[in-house]
Motif scaffolding. Sequence first.
Motif, PDB file in Angstrom:
ATOM      1  N   LYS C 201     -28.508  11.351   6.676  1.00 64.17           N
ATOM      2  CA  LYS C 201     -27.395  12.277   6.535  1.00 64.17           C
ATOM      3  C   LYS C 201     -26.996  12.324   5.058  1.00 64.17           C
ATOM      4  N   MET C 202     -27.440  13.406   4.381  1.00 64.32           N
ATOM      5  CA  MET C 202     -27.273  13.523   2.933  1.00 64.32           C
ATOM      6  C   MET C 202     -25.825  13.394   2.496  1.00 64.32           C
ATOM      7  N   ASP C 203     -24.931  14.036   3.290  1.00 68.67           N
ATOM      8  CA  ASP C 203     -23.529  14.018   2.871  1.00 68.67           C
ATOM      9  C   ASP C 203     -22.998  12.587   2.805  1.00 68.67           C
ATOM     10  N   GLU C 204     -23.406  11.756   3.730  1.00 70.82           N
ATOM     11  CA  GLU C 204     -22.967  10.363   3.721  1.00 70.82           C
ATOM     12  C   GLU C 204     -23.429   9.653   2.459  1.00 70.82           C
ATOM     13  N   VAL C 205     -24.711   9.853   2.179  1.00 70.77           N
ATOM     14  CA  VAL C 205     -25.278   9.160   1.031  1.00 70.77           C
ATOM     15  C   VAL C 205     -24.572   9.598  -0.256  1.00 70.77           C
ATOM     16  N   PHE C 206     -24.371  10.893  -0.354  1.00 70.67           N
ATOM     17  CA  PHE C 206     -23.685  11.372  -1.551  1.00 70.67           C
ATOM     18  C   PHE C 206     -22.260  10.878  -1.614  1.00 70.67           C
ATOM     19  N   ARG C 207     -21.632  10.718  -0.452  1.00 65.55           N
ATOM     20  CA  ARG C 207     -20.244  10.308  -0.481  1.00 65.55           C
ATOM     21  C   ARG C 207     -20.094   8.849  -0.901  1.00 65.55           C
ATOM     22  N   ILE C 208     -20.940   7.969  -0.408  1.00 66.10           N
ATOM     23  CA  ILE C 208     -20.664   6.556  -0.671  1.00 66.10           C
ATOM     24  C   ILE C 208     -21.560   5.900  -1.705  1.00 66.10           C
ATOM     25  N   CYS C 209     -22.756   6.410  -1.927  1.00 67.47           N
ATOM     26  CA  CYS C 209     -23.677   5.652  -2.767  1.00 67.47           C
ATOM     27  C   CYS C 209     -23.465   5.952  -4.251  1.00 67.47           C
ATOM     28  N   GLN C 210     -23.727   4.940  -5.064  1.00 65.88           N
ATOM     29  CA  GLN C 210     -23.682   5.140  -6.510  1.00 65.88           C
ATOM     30  C   GLN C 210     -25.034   5.616  -7.026  1.00 65.88           C
ATOM     31  N   ARG C 211     -26.081   4.913  -6.572  1.00 66.21           N
ATOM     32  CA  ARG C 211     -27.419   5.332  -6.944  1.00 66.21           C
ATOM     33  C   ARG C 211     -28.258   5.357  -5.675  1.00 66.21           C
ATOM     34  N   ALA C 212     -29.418   5.969  -5.748  1.00 72.63           N
ATOM     35  CA  ALA C 212     -30.301   5.929  -4.591  1.00 72.63           C
ATOM     36  C   ALA C 212     -31.755   5.905  -5.036  1.00 72.63           C
ATOM     37  N   SER C 213     -32.535   5.142  -4.295  1.00 76.72           N
ATOM     38  CA  SER C 213     -33.980   5.162  -4.527  1.00 76.72           C
ATOM     39  C   SER C 213     -34.586   6.123  -3.522  1.00 76.72           C
ATOM     40  N   VAL C 214     -35.502   6.930  -3.995  1.00 76.01           N
ATOM     41  CA  VAL C 214     -36.121   7.904  -3.103  1.00 76.01           C
ATOM     42  C   VAL C 214     -37.580   7.518  -2.889  1.00 76.01           C
ATOM     43  N   MET C 215     -37.983   7.489  -1.654  1.00 75.34           N
ATOM     44  CA  MET C 215     -39.356   7.073  -1.342  1.00 75.34           C
ATOM     45  C   MET C 215     -40.104   8.210  -0.674  1.00 75.34           C
ATOM     46  N   ARG C 216     -41.390   8.193  -0.911  1.00 76.57           N
ATOM     47  CA  ARG C 216     -42.244   9.140  -0.204  1.00 76.57           C
ATOM     48  C   ARG C 216     -43.591   8.460   0.045  1.00 76.57           C
ATOM     49  N   ASP C 217     -44.060   8.523   1.257  1.00 76.03           N
ATOM     50  CA  ASP C 217     -45.368   7.950   1.622  1.00 76.03           C
ATOM     51  C   ASP C 217     -45.545   6.519   1.128  1.00 76.03           C
ATOM     52  N   GLY C 218     -44.520   5.737   1.248  1.00 77.70           N
ATOM     53  CA  GLY C 218     -44.642   4.321   0.907  1.00 77.70           C
ATOM     54  C   GLY C 218     -44.510   4.021  -0.571  1.00 77.70           C
ATOM     55  N   LYS C 219     -44.269   5.063  -1.380  1.00 83.13           N
ATOM     56  CA  LYS C 219     -44.132   4.813  -2.815  1.00 83.13           C
ATOM     57  C   LYS C 219     -42.745   5.217  -3.263  1.00 83.13           C
ATOM     58  N   LEU C 220     -42.298   4.555  -4.326  1.00 81.58           N
ATOM     59  CA  LEU C 220     -41.014   4.927  -4.891  1.00 81.58           C
ATOM     60  C   LEU C 220     -41.212   6.156  -5.774  1.00 81.58           C
ATOM     61  N   VAL C 221     -40.456   7.227  -5.476  1.00 74.75           N
ATOM     62  CA  VAL C 221     -40.606   8.437  -6.279  1.00 74.75           C
ATOM     63  C   VAL C 221     -39.669   8.386  -7.476  1.00 74.75           C
ATOM     64  N   GLY C 222     -38.521   7.751  -7.269  1.00 74.27           N
ATOM     65  CA  GLY C 222     -37.595   7.671  -8.400  1.00 74.27           C
ATOM     66  C   GLY C 222     -36.253   7.155  -7.923  1.00 74.27           C
ATOM     67  N   VAL C 223     -35.449   6.772  -8.927  1.00 75.15           N
ATOM     68  CA  VAL C 223     -34.109   6.306  -8.603  1.00 75.15           C
ATOM     69  C   VAL C 223     -33.140   7.331  -9.185  1.00 75.15           C
ATOM     70  N   VAL C 224     -32.220   7.821  -8.383  1.00 77.42           N
ATOM     71  CA  VAL C 224     -31.323   8.871  -8.879  1.00 77.42           C
ATOM     72  C   VAL C 224     -29.881   8.367  -8.931  1.00 77.42           C
ATOM     73  N   ASP C 225     -29.141   8.958  -9.819  1.00 76.96           N
ATOM     74  CA  ASP C 225     -27.726   8.652  -9.917  1.00 76.96           C
ATOM     75  C   ASP C 225     -26.986   9.709  -9.098  1.00 76.96           C
ATOM     76  N   MET C 226     -26.237   9.273  -8.140  1.00 73.59           N
ATOM     77  CA  MET C 226     -25.654  10.220  -7.207  1.00 73.59           C
ATOM     78  C   MET C 226     -24.612  11.119  -7.865  1.00 73.59           C
ATOM     79  N   LYS C 227     -24.036  10.635  -8.929  1.00 73.04           N
ATOM     80  CA  LYS C 227     -22.996  11.436  -9.566  1.00 73.04           C
ATOM     81  C   LYS C 227     -23.592  12.687 -10.236  1.00 73.04           C
ATOM     82  N   THR C 228     -24.828  12.520 -10.693  1.00 67.48           N
ATOM     83  CA  THR C 228     -25.405  13.635 -11.432  1.00 67.48           C
ATOM     84  C   THR C 228     -26.392  14.446 -10.610  1.00 67.48           C
ATOM     85  N   ALA C 229     -26.986  13.802  -9.620  1.00 65.76           N
ATOM     86  CA  ALA C 229     -28.024  14.501  -8.865  1.00 65.76           C
ATOM     87  C   ALA C 229     -27.410  15.521  -7.898  1.00 65.76           C
ATOM     88  N   SER C 230     -28.216  16.531  -7.555  1.00 69.51           N
ATOM     89  CA  SER C 230     -27.766  17.471  -6.532  1.00 69.51           C
ATOM     90  C   SER C 230     -28.552  17.192  -5.249  1.00 69.51           C
TER      91      SER C 230
END
Lengths: 325, 325, 508, 330
Positions: C201-230
């Motif tokens: 649930k994207m809205d939850e993650v954006f509401r509470i998280c400071q940063r987030a790691s994004v994964m795809r197919d078992g690999k880390l795609v990147g770490v994003v800062d929730m304040k700046t990311a859309s």
Amino acid sequence: MTATSTAGANASPAFRRFSFSLRDAGTLIGLIVIMAVFAALVPGFLSERNLTNILQQSSINACLALGMTLVIISGGIDLSVGPTAAIAAVITATLMLGGTPVPLAILAGLGVGAACGFINGLLVAYVGLQPFIVTLGTLSTYRAIALIFTGGNPVLGIPAGFRSLFNGTLFGLPIPVLIVAAASVAAWVLLKKTPIGEYLMAVGGNEEAAYVAGVPIARTKIIAYVISGVLAALASLILIGRLGAAEPILGNLWELDAIAAAAIGGASLMGGKGSIVGTILGAIILGAMRNGLTLMNVQAFYQLLATGLIILVAMMIDRATRGRE
Amino acid sequence: MTATSTAGANASPAFRRFSFSLRDAGTLIGLIVIMAVFAALVPGFLSERNLTNILQQSSINACLALGMTLVIISGGIDLSVGPTAAIAAVITATLMLGGTPVPLAILAGLGVGAACGFINGLLVAYVGLQPFIVTLGTLSTYRAIALIFTGGNPVLGIPAGFRSLFNGTLFGLPIPVLIVAAASVAAWVLLKKTPIGEYLMAVGGNEEAAYVAGVPIARTKIIAYVISGVLAALASLILIGRLGAAEPILGNLWELDAIAAAAIGGASLMGGKGSIVGTILGAIILGAMRNGLTLMNVQAFYQLLATGLIILVAMMIDRATRGRE
Amino acid sequence: MVPRLGFETISKSFPGVNALTDVSFKVAPGEIHGLLGENGAGKSTLLRILSGVFRPTSGSVFVDGEAVTFRKPQDARVAGIAMIHQELQQVPHLSVAQNMFLGHAPTRLGGLFVSRSEQEKRAAEALSMIDRSIDVSAPISSLKVAQRQIVEIGRALLDKAKVIAMDEPTSSLTPSEFDRLAEVIANLSASGVSIIYVSHKMDEVFRICQRASVMRDGKLVGVVDMKTASEKQVIAMMVGRELMQETHNSFATDQIKLEARNLSSSTKIKNISFSLHKGEVLGIAGLVGSGRTELLRLIAGVDRLSAGSITIDGNVVSPRNPRDAIAAGIGLVPEERKREGIIPLRPVSLNMALASLPSFSAAGIISNHRLRASASDLLKRVNLRPFQLDRPIRLFSGGNQQKAIIARWLAAKSQILLFDEPTRGIDVGAKSEIYQLIETLASEGCSIIVVSSELPDVIRLSDRVLVMRDGRIAAELTGDQLTESTIVAHAIPGAIAGAKPGLIANPA
Amino acid sequence: QQLAPLNSDTEKDRMDWSELEAKLGPFPKLPEGTKAGAVSKTLTNEYWRSLGEGYKAFGKEKNVPVAYQAAQSEGDQLGQLTIAEGMITQGYNVLLVSPQTDSNLQPVIEQAKAAKIPVVDVNDAVIPQAEHYVGNVQRDNGVRVAKWFIANRPQGGKVAIIEGQAGVYAAVQRTEGFKSTISADNKFKVVASVPGNWDRQTSYDAATNILNQYPDLIGFYANNDGMALGVVEAVKAAGLAGKVAVFGTDGISDAYASIKAGELTGTVDSFPVLTGEVAMETALRLVAGQKLPRVVATPQALITADNLSRYQGQGVNVRTVLMEDAKAGK
Ligand SMILES: Nc1ncnc2c1ncn2[C@@H]1O[C@H](COP(=O)(O)OP(=O)(O)OP(=O)(O)O)[C@@H](O)[C@H]1O
Ligand SMILES: Nc1ncnc2c1ncn2[C@@H]1O[C@H](COP(=O)(O)OP(=O)(O)OP(=O)(O)O)[C@@H](O)[C@H]1O
Ligand SMILES: [Mg+2]
Ligand SMILES: [Mg+2]
């Protein structure tokens, strides 16, 4: 949350804590029905003497069924109780004949039971084999060991000191009945009041959940089998006290009666569920039935028929009293 | 879709279709090890005659174990196969003695087996009792019926026509072996190639999900028990053909051997899992072991010991070859 | 500052799958760190490694700068790591309190006995942060899914852990319950506890998280800062492409497909009547416990009607079991996938075919060819990943299991599909796939009922929404009436119309 | 005071059944309302049913009601104990018991002693503390068959034994008697001694295997008739009918039929009906207050096609025949 469910939530703990579980009540009803039927058919069935007799005759099966219940709750089964009892019996008897003091010999016997249970537990918990198959294998193996140990001969001449320990009465009740009563209380406390009891329910109820919660799965299972082994040994001591001899073929088919008692008492062979009170009632149901049929002088084939039908009927009454789950 | 996973998807069906399952390979290794050991110890163990013998002696247990496997896959167990066989045997024999034509008597015997299985199935599927307890109850009940029906006496004088049907050889193999081989193929097809087979797996694997998916739960379970009953009856016909007498005590402890064969072959008593090929190999393992031990003239106690140990070892080899699941 | 938690080139492979490849990232003390990715991306696997359930194939986990090796879950707990598992990990016949303290119950008399009173007191304390109404001495099996999930959260709060890993803790929760959880998480974070938060649930993650790691197919795609990311950006990272912005298309016709009259059950449902048109998507909204699941189960024949009738194409069917319902063209995608959906040991293809095996059979024999053709076709259509038809379904991630269950009803050619929380625990990519699928099915003439707690989705997807309250239909909303606020107003007894869902206090 | 443990085969304080009347006089008068209870192993074996017939027949003759019960299956030790204890409670004047094992009915001995009810241990398992035992000499059973081989197969050869359930007294004694007697003659060799578990099918399979390995085998000795009949079928199936002698034990009717048909070579009949009658007579004499030796031995005879007509058939009175045998000292 609605008001109704809150009310329900408040009502339930009191109800649950101070009352007999519903399931046990079902078993009790079964027992009462059977007693009533025999009381009507057999004069003297309800005499104090006969009732004591029923308790006494049920005590060995009850003792085994206690351990069986714990194993079943942990999600296993122990088919090897009979041969475990036999090994414990012949070793205890041999030690006593060899001059080992009675208390030591008793300890040794119980220790042998524990060892047999431990092996079952190891194979189930660490090697990861199916409990039914493990104990099917040890059923033969342990029996063979008892036979080889004694050369197939009974060990005779159990000392009188030992026999009187298991043969007397206390407060008007046969000592075996009291021993088994004590074991039942201990098993009840273990199951209901200790961490191990919770672990047993957890391992049998949802092994994965138990694992991720950090429950020591292997240790818990092993404990169940060890207890079952010790109680089988205890049952065998009671028996050789009564019989005055320890035979390597003792305990034949004990597992089936013990499983029947536990199941009638509400244990689920799927694990995670079972009741000490229910098991004891189940053992008494089976004992009362045998006693009653004998007193009615029912022929062996019809006794067998009755045994089969009573198990089925008891389970159906049980089913009806608790509804589909 | 990544390239790897697509390749995997293409590779796997071929793999599945033309190869033996890994688990069955484990059982086969177990069998080979046992055969090798006996071949080294007993001269003539691998003679064609003795191998035929082993197949012949395994055929009855294999026949029962086929039905047991289906029942176990459906999440149940059938302890009543022995007494079911006994009822079928004495009724078939009595009918033949009374002049009923052989084919009709055979049909009647198989029908009796089906009826016994049907009752088990009803109690499990509709009344909702635990399979272990139901068949523990019918274990006694059916045995009692067989005993009461015959008054405990064997039924002698099975007609030669019937006996030759089960006693001859065809293409150099004993007819019982061929009958059981045919039954195995039928069971394999049923399990692997028909909706019923998939329903059995589903019901044993997750009954609730199977229900929601529209699987006829009750009917599926009943079918498993009916097949088990029919195969038990078939086994009893083979046996009375061989022995020339139908005893009401026939089939004592058959259930344990059948369960052992199924388990060695990879059936899980939790349901949802089992293999026809594995079961047949399991039955042959047990048969080869009995045969080898007899040929080695191993004393009774040590035969018992070996039986127990072999079950344990077979399960351990099995465990090792397939790893923890 | 030394990071509270570090993953260093973690890889994990299962037979046939590389679930994780070289995943590395760090979490600071007090940080609330999101973990995002599609179904099967490896999020749960990573957290299970962190909590000692799995051991990594290679790589290490660092806690407070020191490499740790967890051999079993107990080790992780001792090291101060608590975990809320994606699947409920509970023991049916134990009480709520016993479940919460499983494995480390408070004891007295030197560890001999469980101290029941302390166990229940502390359990109640932990739960009271989120939901006061749960009776801690009741058997866990008497609780509803949502309550059970709250119990799982409460369990993680007991430990005074340094790190709490939450794997989709809100999949069964309502927005107001999430509000409570968000508050609890904020407090924990303030006191220095690090949180790893997995949710679809994207809205939850954006509401509470400071940063987030994004994964795809078992690999880390990147770490994003929730304040700046859309949100769009993050989704693009997760999916590897941009999702189309979907709009609502209606395919509803005038033809009445299913007519429910005065449906009642012996438990909750009271006198419900409605009709469903051919090609229509009918949403059902309501609070947890309002009887939505039960209504679907009645229609699907899983539970028995105590009164009322169901008519399909003008014929009374009133199914007595799921088979009747299936024969009448009804298919249910159940709420609890693990319990009511899958046959864990069976291949995904056969799980898919389970409801329609006879149609793959000739003379009682299943045609392997037909089955595989259909499985390959339908499972491709639902975009199963990994696309391995013979793999036991239990080895797939939750979202892919769900896809297989949906494919089951496609195979059965069901004309009326009932979805109960179809996107619970399902990632945004798969979610849009499933919604797309629902629309396509509707356009092909299927009639669909969707029960969902995710109001925006219900609104976007449905032609019409029924709002349930206490086992009755409280309102039927269409067109302009279809807003979150009106739905909530009707769902909650006595709620102020127009309030936003997140602001409504829990009525209890 | 403890009795010395009984060994029924060797006990010195014994009497042959044929001497009962001679030594103890005519049957005494019984107390009013005497009733007898009997518990046997199982009713699934004809032997035990015949024994019961003997009990009942003698009881009927003397106007004594007899309750005859058995455990639900062979090996059901505690069930049998329950039955026997019930009989004591119900006030039977005398108990005849055939225990499952040597010790499972020991408490009955003690309880009966306390209740002053005589107990007679009838055949097979031997309760060490039993004051009274009626039955045949188990060991002798095997000895008789061994002697037949020595007499009728003077050239010797390979023989095999099919044993009963491992550890059961009767099985052990019978096997031992056969083995030691035949081994004393070194022309014979016991090549196999394997368990048949009282089971026809197991015995059939075991015999098949043995015949496979030793096609030149000359004979089988089986610890009971059921097993022997299984062996007979195995011998026939191996095409060795007539070449391999097969002996059983017990003398059940099927065994007689098989001997008549020329299939089974012989059986050691222990005359269960007569044994039952003798046991009941012994029991009732005890009730009447007579003193009897500890063991009353019952007859047995090796039945083969040669002497079968002497023991069975139209107009044969087994009691008379056996009495003659006893006089002749057979
Ligand atoms: N025990 C297992 N054995 C084999 N494969 C597994 C196992 N557990 C997970 N996998 C596989 O590992 C991959 C990652 O799964 P994981 O459950 O970690 O995904 P996830 O990101 O948590 O997905 P979801 O959002 O659906 O929960 C999947 O392909 C899954 O099928
Ligand atoms: N089989 C059942 N037996 C008794 N009560 C039930 C049963 N199924 C559901 N209930 C009760 O009926 C009520 C409605 O539950 P239901 O699961 O249908 O709600 P829901 O609106 O679907 O909520 P959720 O979002 O949790 O699925 C609850 O109070 C539940 O406890
Ligand atoms: Mg996950
Ligand atoms: Mg719901």
